[in-house]
Design an enzyme around this catalytic site. Structure first.
Site, PDB file in Angstrom:
ATOM      1  N   GLU A 273      -4.970  -8.746  -0.272  1.00 25.50           N
ATOM      2  CA  GLU A 273      -5.775  -8.549   0.789  1.00 25.50           C
ATOM      3  C   GLU A 273      -7.315  -8.294   0.351  1.00 25.50           C
ATOM      4  O   GLU A 273      -7.583  -7.428  -0.457  1.00 25.50           O
ATOM      5  CB  GLU A 273      -5.364  -7.161   1.489  1.00 25.50           C
ATOM      6  CG  GLU A 273      -3.991  -7.299   2.266  1.00 25.50           C
ATOM      7  CD  GLU A 273      -3.481  -6.017   3.136  1.00 25.50           C
ATOM      8  OE1 GLU A 273      -4.378  -5.578   3.420  1.00 25.50           O
ATOM      9  OE2 GLU A 273      -2.378  -5.636   3.188  1.00 25.50           O
TER      10      GLU A 273
ATOM     11  N   GLU B 181       0.751  -1.136  -0.054  1.00 26.91           N
ATOM     12  CA  GLU B 181      -0.178  -0.019  -0.161  1.00 26.91           C
ATOM     13  C   GLU B 181       0.777   1.129  -0.079  1.00 26.91           C
ATOM     14  O   GLU B 181       0.724   2.193   0.998  1.00 26.91           O
ATOM     15  CB  GLU B 181      -0.999  -0.186   1.169  1.00 26.91           C
ATOM     16  CG  GLU B 181      -1.937  -1.294   1.061  1.00 26.91           C
ATOM     17  CD  GLU B 181      -3.130  -1.079   1.906  1.00 26.91           C
ATOM     18  OE1 GLU B 181      -3.118  -0.066   2.636  1.00 26.91           O
ATOM     19  OE2 GLU B 181      -4.073  -1.872   1.753  1.00 26.91           O
TER      20      GLU B 181
END
Ligand code: AHR
Length: 494
Positions: A295, A173
């Site tokens: 995820e 991220e």
């Protein structure tokens, strides 16, 4: 009447086993308590790992495990987690609850765990606050055989032989907690960092670039344009969050409307895969680069009375449907989706397993992984679903999720999710040109959509045999009970 046509003659891609992967971060009670209790613990363990958790994971054939984060990955300095426990550096886990991290679970503990589970390790490196040298040395420490500064250090710490390292993520991220970077800046950093993720000896590392959040198509475009030739995979993160990030649903006290909103949001994953894949196709028409959904899962309010930074939530029949929707979707896009990791393995977010002291609960999500496990490395079979839509009053439009595969033994596994809260849905499953010899079914269901397993009653929802179907030549007639997940194993002669 809904219809599912299964074209057993139309061979699809292999459903890579890693689609059934998991994720364990240094977050709350996932690693510590959930997996690792240490050798001195009264909780039964093998070299510090909980035996009950190891056994449960082996049963669902866990294919891969991603570690150490998550947001934690871009604050993690791997050398803090090697050597004698007493000398390991203590740090504050600033991202998750501000608790003390003693670094007792580090590189050795993670890779030994993967060997114990016989699953592929997936490590995420630190781009946000780490150096290129640090990342390069980590790969050398893990995979180089023979003599080198890092291989020698590994041997000093008790491991002579290198480990196998299969997957390596270059940051996590990086558009957010991993450095708040712009796509253009990260694309250049990715190119630089990945250069030093070396392929030592026979070990081959599949390199994964940090990909977009949800519908950030610009990120995908830039990464593919600038760095496609340097990656084998591009990640995608998307969480199912009914309500909003500011006002999330309770995991257990939710309404019918919340249920349908959750189903709709879970099905959005399919659109995201299609749209990101379309961008990837322009740069990679042969689909060599994997979309790595590393995820996914539900994100609800934390369980009352628990540390909000620990993301501990219960898991109901609603989570089971969310899992079925995602896994069917990943199967159906097996030509592009190569790995997927539910967040997270134990005690965090949509966890298959929950622990409390020595007790273990297998959640409805765990049972879905059990029912779907024979899809791993099977061949996708083409399916068409018709007339599976709601009556206009309920959300979402699609009420059935489905996929099918053919295993090495020739058996067809059909997995289904039925989302209606009250109505049974009749379904005709057609296998044109095949004669059905035998069929056996399993179902996950409960009388209430909020039903879940607790430490006091861990078996309120478990898989049961399902016989509510009849075989007619090349057709299976079935009534799909309301709010259920089903699997059918069909033996056919073509
Ligand atoms: O899974 C919890 C967190 O969600 C991860 O650390 C991060 O990558 C994501 O935002």
């Amino acid at each position: 009447m809904a219809k599912l046509v299964i074209n057993t003659h139309k061979k699809g891609p292999t459903i890579q086993k890693e689609i059934y992967g998991h994720f364990a971060e240094h977050l709350g009670r996932c690693i510590y308590e959930g997996i690792w209790v240490g050798t001195d613990s009264a909780i039964p363990n093998i070299r510090g790992y909980r035996i009950d958790v190891i056994e449960a994971l082996k049963h669902i054939k866990i294919p891969t495990l991603r570690w150490p984060g998550g947001c934690f990955a871009d604050e993690y300095h791997w050398k803090d987690g090697i050597g004698p426990y007493e000398t390991r550096k203590q740090m504050i886990n600033t991202h998750w609850g501000g608790v003390l991290e003693n670094n007792h679970f580090g590189t050795h503990e993670f890779l030994d765990l993967c060997e114990l589970l016989e699953c592929e390790p997936y490590i995420t490196g630190n781009v946000g606050s780490g150096t290129v040298q640090e990342m390069a040395e980590w790969v050398e420490y893990i995979t180089l055989e023979g003599t080198s500064p890092m291989a020698n250090l590994r041997a000093q710490n008790g491991r002579e032989k290198p480990w196998r390292l299969t997957y390596f993520g270059v940051g996590n991220e990086n558009w957010g907690c991993g450095g708040n970077m712009r796509a253009e800046y990260y694309a250049d950093l990715y190119r630089r960092y990945q250069t030093y993720v070396r392929q030592f000896g026979p070990n081959r590392i599949y390199k994964i670039a940090c990909g977009p959040s949800t519908d950030d198509y610009h990120w995908t475009e830039v990464l593919m344009r600038e760095a496609a030739s340097h990656m084998q995979g591009l990640s995608l993160h998307y969480y199912t969050v009914p309500g909003s990030w500011q006002n999330k649903n309770s995991a257990t006290a939710f309404s019918e409307q919340d249920w349908y909103e959750t189903m709709e949001k879970a099905q959005y994953m399919d659109q995201l895969i299609v749209r990101h894949s379309a961008i990837m196709d322009r740069y990679d028409p042969d689909r060599k680069i994997g979309l790595i959904v590393d995820e996914w899962g539900t994100w609800f309010q934390n369980e009352p009375g628990t540390n909000p930074g620990f993301l501990y939530q219960q898991n109901t029949l609603r989570d089971a449907l969310v899992a079925a929707i995602h896994l069917n979707s990943f199967n159906n896009h097996a030509d592009r989706v190569k790995i997927a990791n539910i967040a997270q393995l134990v005690n965090v977010l949509q966890a298959p397993l929950l622990t409390e002291g020595a007790k273990l609960v297998k959640t409805p999500t765990y049972h879905v992984f059990d029912m779907f496990k024979e899809h791993q490395n099977a061949e996708l079979v083409e399916t068409y679903l018709e007339g599976h839509q709601g009556d206009g009053n309920e959300k979402p439009q699609n009420l059935i999720s489905a996929s099918a595969s053919r295993g090495k033994d020739g058996k067809i596994l059909i997995t289904l999710g039925q989302m209606h809260t009250t109505k049974e849905v009749p379904l005709n499953i057609m296998l044109p040109g095949a004669t059905i010899k035998n069929c056996s079914g399993r179902i996950l269901n409960a009388s209430r959509i909020q039903e879940h397993n607790t430490f006091a009653e861990p078996e309120r929802i478990t898989i049961k045999p399902f016989t509510g179907f009849s075989l007619k030549g090349e057709k299976i007639e079935i009534n799909l009970p309301a709010h259920s997940v089903l699997s059918l194993t069909v033996e056919v002669t073509d």
